[in-house]
Design a protein around this motif. Structure first.
Motif, PDB file in Angstrom:
ATOM      1  N   LYS A 182       0.836  -1.204   0.000  1.00 54.91           N
ATOM      2  CA  LYS A 182       0.000   0.000   0.000  1.00 54.91           C
ATOM      3  C   LYS A 182       0.867   1.248   0.000  1.00 54.91           C
ATOM      4  N   ARG A 183       1.926   1.223   0.794  1.00 56.86           N
ATOM      5  CA  ARG A 183       2.839   2.361   0.878  1.00 56.86           C
ATOM      6  C   ARG A 183       3.468   2.644  -0.482  1.00 56.86           C
ATOM      7  N   SER A 184       3.983   1.597  -1.118  1.00 55.65           N
ATOM      8  CA  SER A 184       4.634   1.766  -2.420  1.00 55.65           C
ATOM      9  C   SER A 184       3.647   2.228  -3.486  1.00 55.65           C
ATOM     10  N   ALA A 185       2.438   1.621  -3.484  1.00 58.77           N
ATOM     11  CA  ALA A 185       1.431   1.984  -4.482  1.00 58.77           C
ATOM     12  C   ALA A 185       0.987   3.433  -4.304  1.00 58.77           C
ATOM     13  N   LEU A 186       0.831   3.866  -3.063  1.00 57.58           N
ATOM     14  CA  LEU A 186       0.422   5.245  -2.788  1.00 57.58           C
ATOM     15  C   LEU A 186       1.457   6.231  -3.312  1.00 57.58           C
ATOM     16  N   ILE A 187       2.730   5.966  -3.020  1.00 61.51           N
ATOM     17  CA  ILE A 187       3.799   6.865  -3.476  1.00 61.51           C
ATOM     18  C   ILE A 187       3.826   6.916  -4.998  1.00 61.51           C
ATOM     19  N   SER A 188       3.803   5.739  -5.641  1.00 53.62           N
ATOM     20  CA  SER A 188       3.859   5.698  -7.104  1.00 53.62           C
ATOM     21  C   SER A 188       2.702   6.450  -7.743  1.00 53.62           C
ATOM     22  N   HIS A 189       1.520   6.301  -7.177  1.00 51.84           N
ATOM     23  CA  HIS A 189       0.348   6.966  -7.751  1.00 51.84           C
ATOM     24  C   HIS A 189       0.454   8.480  -7.619  1.00 51.84           C
ATOM     25  N   VAL A 190       0.790   8.957  -6.433  1.00 52.97           N
ATOM     26  CA  VAL A 190       0.759  10.396  -6.181  1.00 52.97           C
ATOM     27  C   VAL A 190       1.861  11.125  -6.942  1.00 52.97           C
ATOM     28  N   VAL A 191       3.063  10.534  -7.047  1.00 52.43           N
ATOM     29  CA  VAL A 191       4.137  11.255  -7.736  1.00 52.43           C
ATOM     30  C   VAL A 191       4.009  11.184  -9.248  1.00 52.43           C
ATOM     31  N   THR A 192       3.075  10.391  -9.751  1.00 52.31           N
ATOM     32  CA  THR A 192       2.868  10.344 -11.201  1.00 52.31           C
ATOM     33  C   THR A 192       1.495  10.888 -11.619  1.00 52.31           C
ATOM     34  N   LYS A 193       0.523  10.901 -10.714  1.00 55.91           N
ATOM     35  CA  LYS A 193      -0.826  11.355 -11.070  1.00 55.91           C
ATOM     36  C   LYS A 193      -1.261  12.603 -10.315  1.00 55.91           C
ATOM     37  N   ASN A 198      -9.358  15.010 -10.878  1.00 53.69           N
ATOM     38  CA  ASN A 198     -10.083  15.554 -12.028  1.00 53.69           C
ATOM     39  C   ASN A 198      -9.183  16.316 -13.001  1.00 53.69           C
ATOM     40  N   VAL A 199      -7.876  16.330 -12.746  1.00 52.94           N
ATOM     41  CA  VAL A 199      -6.974  17.087 -13.596  1.00 52.94           C
ATOM     42  C   VAL A 199      -6.865  16.441 -14.976  1.00 52.94           C
ATOM     43  N   GLU A 200      -6.686  17.249 -15.988  1.00 51.22           N
ATOM     44  CA  GLU A 200      -6.513  16.737 -17.351  1.00 51.22           C
ATOM     45  C   GLU A 200      -5.139  16.078 -17.472  1.00 51.22           C
ATOM     46  N   MET A 201      -5.104  14.891 -18.096  1.00 46.79           N
ATOM     47  CA  MET A 201      -3.872  14.115 -18.175  1.00 46.79           C
ATOM     48  C   MET A 201      -3.296  14.153 -19.591  1.00 46.79           C
ATOM     49  N   LYS A 202      -2.011  13.789 -19.674  1.00 48.95           N
ATOM     50  CA  LYS A 202      -1.345  13.672 -20.971  1.00 48.95           C
ATOM     51  C   LYS A 202      -0.408  12.470 -20.929  1.00 48.95           C
ATOM     52  N   ASP A 203      -0.053  11.986 -22.104  1.00 49.02           N
ATOM     53  CA  ASP A 203       0.899  10.881 -22.182  1.00 49.02           C
ATOM     54  C   ASP A 203       2.294  11.430 -21.895  1.00 49.02           C
ATOM     55  N   PRO A 213      -0.377  14.525 -15.126  1.00 49.42           N
ATOM     56  CA  PRO A 213      -1.146  15.767 -15.294  1.00 49.42           C
ATOM     57  C   PRO A 213      -0.582  16.618 -16.434  1.00 49.42           C
ATOM     58  N   GLY A 214      -1.493  17.194 -17.198  1.00 43.65           N
ATOM     59  CA  GLY A 214      -1.095  17.900 -18.409  1.00 43.65           C
ATOM     60  C   GLY A 214      -0.178  19.083 -18.195  1.00 43.65           C
ATOM     61  N   HIS A 215      -0.210  19.705 -17.027  1.00 44.75           N
ATOM     62  CA  HIS A 215       0.612  20.892 -16.781  1.00 44.75           C
ATOM     63  C   HIS A 215       1.962  20.545 -16.146  1.00 44.75           C
ATOM     64  N   TRP A 216       2.240  19.260 -15.938  1.00 43.95           N
ATOM     65  CA  TRP A 216       3.522  18.856 -15.372  1.00 43.95           C
ATOM     66  C   TRP A 216       4.587  18.811 -16.452  1.00 43.95           C
ATOM     67  N   ASP A 217       5.827  19.083 -16.059  1.00 41.49           N
ATOM     68  CA  ASP A 217       6.961  18.919 -16.975  1.00 41.49           C
ATOM     69  C   ASP A 217       7.457  17.478 -16.911  1.00 41.49           C
ATOM     70  N   VAL A 218       7.845  16.959 -18.061  1.00 47.31           N
ATOM     71  CA  VAL A 218       8.502  15.646 -18.120  1.00 47.31           C
ATOM     72  C   VAL A 218       9.834  15.880 -18.821  1.00 47.31           C
ATOM     73  N   PHE A 362       7.813  16.367 -13.245  1.00 47.14           N
ATOM     74  CA  PHE A 362       8.008  17.415 -12.246  1.00 47.14           C
ATOM     75  C   PHE A 362       6.817  18.366 -12.246  1.00 47.14           C
ATOM     76  N   PRO A 363       6.005  18.353 -11.203  1.00 49.82           N
ATOM     77  CA  PRO A 363       4.918  19.336 -11.097  1.00 49.82           C
ATOM     78  C   PRO A 363       5.469  20.692 -10.667  1.00 49.82           C
TER      79      PRO A 363
END
Length: 424
Positions: A182-193, A198-203, A213-218, A362-363
């Motif tokens: 649960k700990r690992s899944a929570l971290i992975s989800h939050v730092v990537t989503k 409801n935020v708009e997403m992008k590949d 999230p669409g406004h994050w830098d990759v 990077f948000p």
């Protein structure tokens, strides 16, 4: 253990560590129940496809083409790990650092095993780097012994009671595994989503990141952080004139850094900025457990770091939070980013040039900080559950050990006791 009954009458055993024992029990040397035999080197019978287990102090660790003994036996460590008796009822080969036993006809093997668990091994072991025991010492150890039928009833009672405790321990260990997941899944989800569902997403264009999230830098790590490899240790050039304590790979564990008994190396004034760390630096393992990391929270320029570590600093502290990136790195590690694609085995080294090329999401800084605060709160809750569960396991182990000791020394009678799985 007040819910267990004592025996009706007791007598002085005449043995200090045993004290009082049931009146109808005897007091005998261990050799009266089991004869000690030496294990042997197994190299001549080693066979990965062999039919017989090779037993060491931790249990089976290899296979053999032939066996040394067939039947019920209690194994004890002769060198190294000496305090973990094992029970086996099958053909086996015992290594030369082990003793195995042949059980006497008037002794019940499982009772002998439970009695062996109570041996005070510290009294018989050598005070050396590799503890060892002699067969003579164990053979002479005195234990309390009832008649065969009672030994059998006691052993079966302990089998029943310890099985209940073991089931509870297994359930608690499964809970710990679930908490880790649960700990690992929570971290992975939050730092990537992110935190906004409801935020708009992008590949992202990065397989392990997926959509972000669409406004994050990759971008590549080098766009946001400087990556510096530590100083190579050269003992031939060590003078001791400019000694600075330094961190090694093993000193950096997840979220913790060891600062005790550190070695020193020469770091000249001109190298201080390059090879020392500042408060807020992220240290990442270059080899070993590649990607393992911790944030330095201490004084500036008092500790150096060896070549087995990378030092990361944000290019712009107003743009990036090292606390957020620590969690992003943790997620990357758990998602197999630092594994070779063809073998899926951890890469042996992570050169700075290669590390800099990895891409992360990077948000904006305010989101990085919000994500860090959210994760810190949630992880604290999970870790408290983890600690509580681990304490439960420790208490159950203590109860199991105390139950066995009290039973085989006659302090309590569990022969006709009902299952007590709910009592801890």
């Amino acid at each position: 253990m007040s819910h267990y009954n004592p025996y009706p009458a007791y007598k002085d055993s005449g043995v200090e560590w045993l004290g009082m024992v049931p009146e109808h029990w005897g007091v005998k040397a261990f050799k009266r129940l089991a004869s000690i035999r030496n294990g042997q080197d197994y190299k001549d019978v080693a066979d990965p496809g062999g039919a017989y287990p090779v037993i060491g102090s931790g249990g089976e660790f290899a296979r053999a083409s032939s066996f040394m003994f067939d039947g019920e036996s209690v194994l004890l460590g002769r060198k190294g790990t000496i305090d973990k008796p094992l029970y086996i009822n099958a053909p086996f080969w015992a290594v030369d650092t082990m003793f195995y036993t042949t059980i006497a006809d008037d002794a019940f093997p499982r009772f002998v095993y439970y009695s062996a668990l109570t041996i005070p091994f510290g009294l018989y072991s050598t005070n050396t780097a590799l503890p060892s025991m002699t067969g003579e010492d164990i053979s002479s150890h005195v234990i309390a012994v009832p008649e065969f039928a009672e030994q059998k009833a006691i052993a079966r009672g302990l089998d029943r009671e310890t099985a209940c405790i073991d089931a509870l321990i297994a359930a608690q260990r499964r809970l710990i595994d679930l908490l880790r997941e649960k700990r690992s899944a929570l971290i992975s989800h939050v730092v990537t989503k992110g935190l906004d569902p409801n935020v708009e997403m992008k590949d992202s264009g990065v397989e392990w990141l997926g959509t972000v999230p669409g406004h994050w830098d990759v971008c590549k790590l080098s766009y946001r952080y400087t990556v510096e490899l530590g100083k190579m240790l050269d003992e031939k050039k060590f003078t001791g004139n400019q000694p600075v304590s330094y961190l090694r790979n093993k000193d950096v564990q997840w979220q913790s850094i060891n600062t005790v008994d550190l070695p020193t190396m020469d770091i000249s004034p001109s190298e201080i900025d390059r090879y020392t760390i500042k408060n807020g630096d992220l240290l990442v393992c270059e080899g070993g457990d590649v990607g393992r990391a911790a944030i330095w929270r201490g004084a500036d320029n008092v500790i150096g770091y060896q070549k087995a570590l990378h030092r990361l600093r944000a290019v712009s502290a107003s743009k990036d939070s090292v606390e957020f990136y620590f969690f992003a790195l943790f997620a990357a590690k758990n998602n197999g980013v630092f594994e070779e694609s063809d073998t899926k085995s951890t890469i042996s080294h992570l050169p700075a040039e290669k590390f800099c090329e990895y891409r992360f999401a990077f948000p904006p800084i305010d989101e990085q900080q919000a994500i860090f605060k959210f994760l810190a709160t949630m992880i604290k809750r999970i870790d408290l559950l983890f600690e509580k569960t681990q304490r439960s396991i420790d208490l159950l182990k203590e109860r199991r050990s105390a139950l066995i000791t009290a039973t085989v020394t006659g302090q309590i009678d569990i022969r006709d006791h009902s299952v007590t799985i709910g009592v801890i």
